[in-house]
Design a protein around this motif. Structure first.
Motif, PDB file in Angstrom:
ATOM      1  N   TYR A 194       0.847  -1.198   0.000  1.00  0.00           N
ATOM      2  CA  TYR A 194       0.000   0.000   0.000  1.00  0.00           C
ATOM      3  C   TYR A 194       0.881   1.246   0.000  1.00  0.00           C
ATOM      4  O   TYR A 194       1.767   1.395   0.840  1.00  0.00           O
ATOM      5  CB  TYR A 194      -0.925  -0.010   1.213  1.00  0.00           C
ATOM      6  CG  TYR A 194      -1.845   1.183   1.290  1.00  0.00           C
ATOM      7  CD1 TYR A 194      -2.790   1.408   0.291  1.00  0.00           C
ATOM      8  CD2 TYR A 194      -1.765   2.086   2.339  1.00  0.00           C
ATOM      9  CE1 TYR A 194      -3.633   2.504   0.342  1.00  0.00           C
ATOM     10  CE2 TYR A 194      -2.606   3.187   2.407  1.00  0.00           C
ATOM     11  CZ  TYR A 194      -3.538   3.387   1.397  1.00  0.00           C
ATOM     12  OH  TYR A 194      -4.368   4.479   1.451  1.00  0.00           O
ATOM     13  N   HIS A 195       0.629   2.137  -0.973  1.00  0.00           N
ATOM     14  CA  HIS A 195       1.429   3.355  -1.147  1.00  0.00           C
ATOM     15  C   HIS A 195       2.921   3.000  -1.188  1.00  0.00           C
ATOM     16  O   HIS A 195       3.759   3.690  -0.597  1.00  0.00           O
ATOM     17  CB  HIS A 195       1.142   4.371  -0.048  1.00  0.00           C
ATOM     18  CG  HIS A 195      -0.200   5.024  -0.181  1.00  0.00           C
ATOM     19  ND1 HIS A 195      -0.631   6.028   0.644  1.00  0.00           N
ATOM     20  CD2 HIS A 195      -1.218   4.803  -1.048  1.00  0.00           C
ATOM     21  CE1 HIS A 195      -1.856   6.409   0.289  1.00  0.00           C
ATOM     22  NE2 HIS A 195      -2.237   5.667  -0.732  1.00  0.00           N
ATOM     23  N   GLY A 196       3.237   1.931  -1.916  1.00  0.00           N
ATOM     24  CA  GLY A 196       4.589   1.394  -1.917  1.00  0.00           C
ATOM     25  C   GLY A 196       5.584   2.118  -2.784  1.00  0.00           C
ATOM     26  O   GLY A 196       6.631   1.565  -3.099  1.00  0.00           O
ATOM     27  N   SER A 197       5.291   3.314  -3.163  1.00  0.00           N
ATOM     28  CA  SER A 197       6.226   4.120  -3.928  1.00  0.00           C
ATOM     29  C   SER A 197       5.885   5.580  -3.718  1.00  0.00           C
ATOM     30  O   SER A 197       4.712   5.945  -3.548  1.00  0.00           O
ATOM     31  CB  SER A 197       6.146   3.775  -5.427  1.00  0.00           C
ATOM     32  OG  SER A 197       6.856   4.716  -6.203  1.00  0.00           O
ATOM     33  N   GLY A 198       6.912   6.438  -3.716  1.00  0.00           N
ATOM     34  CA  GLY A 198       6.654   7.869  -3.602  1.00  0.00           C
ATOM     35  C   GLY A 198       6.019   8.438  -4.850  1.00  0.00           C
ATOM     36  O   GLY A 198       5.478   9.550  -4.833  1.00  0.00           O
ATOM     37  N   TYR A 208      -2.089   0.633  -4.434  1.00  0.00           N
ATOM     38  CA  TYR A 208      -1.029  -0.339  -4.184  1.00  0.00           C
ATOM     39  C   TYR A 208       0.052  -0.285  -5.264  1.00  0.00           C
ATOM     40  O   TYR A 208      -0.235  -0.058  -6.437  1.00  0.00           O
ATOM     41  CB  TYR A 208      -1.596  -1.762  -4.154  1.00  0.00           C
ATOM     42  CG  TYR A 208      -2.339  -2.106  -2.895  1.00  0.00           C
ATOM     43  CD1 TYR A 208      -1.672  -2.628  -1.791  1.00  0.00           C
ATOM     44  CD2 TYR A 208      -3.718  -1.924  -2.804  1.00  0.00           C
ATOM     45  CE1 TYR A 208      -2.354  -2.959  -0.630  1.00  0.00           C
ATOM     46  CE2 TYR A 208      -4.407  -2.239  -1.648  1.00  0.00           C
ATOM     47  CZ  TYR A 208      -3.719  -2.761  -0.565  1.00  0.00           C
ATOM     48  OH  TYR A 208      -4.395  -3.077   0.581  1.00  0.00           O
ATOM     49  N   MET A 209       1.270  -0.527  -4.849  1.00  0.00           N
ATOM     50  CA  MET A 209       2.373  -0.790  -5.756  1.00  0.00           C
ATOM     51  C   MET A 209       2.471  -2.296  -5.906  1.00  0.00           C
ATOM     52  O   MET A 209       2.589  -3.019  -4.910  1.00  0.00           O
ATOM     53  CB  MET A 209       3.680  -0.228  -5.188  1.00  0.00           C
ATOM     54  CG  MET A 209       4.889  -0.465  -6.066  1.00  0.00           C
ATOM     55  SD  MET A 209       4.897   0.633  -7.494  1.00  0.00           S
ATOM     56  CE  MET A 209       6.450   0.103  -8.260  1.00  0.00           C
ATOM     57  N   ILE A 210       2.385  -2.795  -7.140  1.00  0.00           N
ATOM     58  CA  ILE A 210       2.373  -4.224  -7.393  1.00  0.00           C
ATOM     59  C   ILE A 210       3.741  -4.673  -7.905  1.00  0.00           C
ATOM     60  O   ILE A 210       4.279  -4.099  -8.848  1.00  0.00           O
ATOM     61  CB  ILE A 210       1.288  -4.595  -8.424  1.00  0.00           C
ATOM     62  CG1 ILE A 210      -0.082  -4.077  -7.982  1.00  0.00           C
ATOM     63  CG2 ILE A 210       1.263  -6.111  -8.637  1.00  0.00           C
ATOM     64  CD1 ILE A 210      -0.585  -4.661  -6.684  1.00  0.00           C
TER      65      ILE A 210
END
Length: 390
Positions: A194-198, A208-210
């Motif tokens: 979740y929110h795995g990237s700026g 999500y960042m997949i």
């Protein structure tokens, strides 16, 4: 007090043999609490062996097994009204004719097991779903989270079973040598953060960042593998700071130790099984869940628990935080005015051993050191991330 959801028995689930369990992919029931996964008979046999032999410790590290389903043609067996409202990849179906048409389509696609398992005709699946008329029904491990971060780690140095065809052995051995399987006994098969990237443009529609299977095969190696796990856990963008991240890692360490203990105490062989890591990926929700857990634990500790309440640096399976089980007094009427949600342990993290298409109990052969190699490597990594080596 709100009504509790009634979980059907395995016998009842077997009666629903129309298997809305979508053989184009996995499904959930309308509430999302049950996970319906197309599978081989071997996988069903493994779940049933755990149940039949009373291996409570092994069942503890697996998803809760609810039963199995078999796909039937609704032209042969009429659809039960109870099947309406099943969730599919396309959304919620409520029209009986529409559901029946989809099931007829799936029945036509099913390949007889004898053909599907024929060694001479084996070809890589390329990520496509298996063609089978059987499905296993499990408790959905990701149910109850606000924003679940999910990581699938495939275990083993060797990835093929004894009966695998020569071409499959050759291909899987190549994957092992080219990835972290070879030295560490595991590979990251995929993860969602979740929110795995700026960079918000990289998020999916749910934020999500997949990271797909190519991430673990092509990007992650022996040198940067710890950073990959750090990316999964520590995420300032989502509010997962150093203290919260270390607490989550420490919790996973305790569960990994339990997995290692159970696998060391049983004689099994399993190939291409995985460990599924889940935790609350929204930092605010994670902090709130820990606080709520503390309140419940403090309230109930005098009667039900012997361990201390958790903190941001002390969360673990011993405090049952992955269960989501309601705490009840023997006399429900005594708490009739209390909201059930106040007695529900919040979901904070979960670790489960999954995927048993090539798994069996093997008396006399000793513990599965092939799988344990990956578990022990993961233990070393999570201990490092938890700061235990500081």
């Amino acid at each position: 007090m709100g009504a509790k959801k009634r979980i059907p028995s395995p016998d009842e689930l077997r009666d629903y043999d129309h298997a809305v369990a979508g053989h184009a992919g996995t499904l959930c029931d309308a509430d999302g609490e049950l996970f319906i996964k197309p599978c081989t008979q071997t996988e069903i046999d493994f779940y049933q062996a755990v149940e039949a032999n009373g291996y409570r410790d092994f069942a503890e590290i697996m998803p809760l097994f609810m039963g199995d389903l078999q796909l039937s043609n609704p032209q042969d067996v009429p659809l039960d009204d109870a099947l309406l409202g099943v969730v599919s990849d396309a959304g919620i179906e409520t029209n009986k004719d529409s559901i029946a048409a989809k099931i007829v389509e799936q029945v036509a696609k099913v390949v007889p097991s004898a053909v599907a398992d024929c060694a001479a005709s084996w070809v890589p699946t390329q990520g496509k779903k298996i063609k089978t008329d059987r499905s296993v029904v499990l408790e959905n491990a990701s149910f109850g989270y606000k924003k679940a971060n999910i990581l699938d780690v495939k275990l083993g140095v060797r990835l093929w079973a004894d009966d695998a065809p020569a071409e499959k052995k050759r291909r899987f051995d190549a994957i092992s040598k080219q990835t972290t399987h070879g030295n560490l006994g595991f590979r990251i098969a995929g993860m969602k953060v979740y929110h795995g990237s700026g960079d918000e443009t990289k998020w999916d529609k749910e934020g999500y960042m997949i990271y797909d299977k190519d991430f673990g095969r092509l990007t992650v190696n022996d040198d940067n593998v710890v950073d990959a796990f750090r990316t999964f856990i520590f995420n300032k963008t989502a509010g997962i700071d150093q203290a919260l991240g270390r607490a989550v890692c420490a919790a996973f360490v305790r569960d990994l130790e339990r997995v290692e203990e159970v696998l060391s105490n049983h004689e099994t062989r399993m190939y291409s099984s995985s460990l599924l890591f889940i935790f609350e990926g929204d930092g605010a929700a994670l902090s709130a869940a820990i606080e709520k857990n503390n309140e419940i634990m403090e309230r109930e500790s005098a009667e039900a628990y012997t361990c201390p309440p958790v903190s941001r640096t002390n969360i673990g399976l011993d405090n049952r935080m992955d269960s989501g089980i309601a705490l009840e007094d023997e006399d429900d009427s005594a708490n009739g005015d209390e909201d059930e949600d106040d007695l529900q342990l919040p979901k904070i993290y979960t670790l489960k051993l999954i995927d048993f298409a090539h798994a069996e109990f093997t008396p006399g052969l000793g513990p599965d050191e092939n799988t344990l190699t990956g578990v022990r490597s993961l233990l070393r990594i999570f201990r490092e991330l938890a700061g235990e080596d500081d």
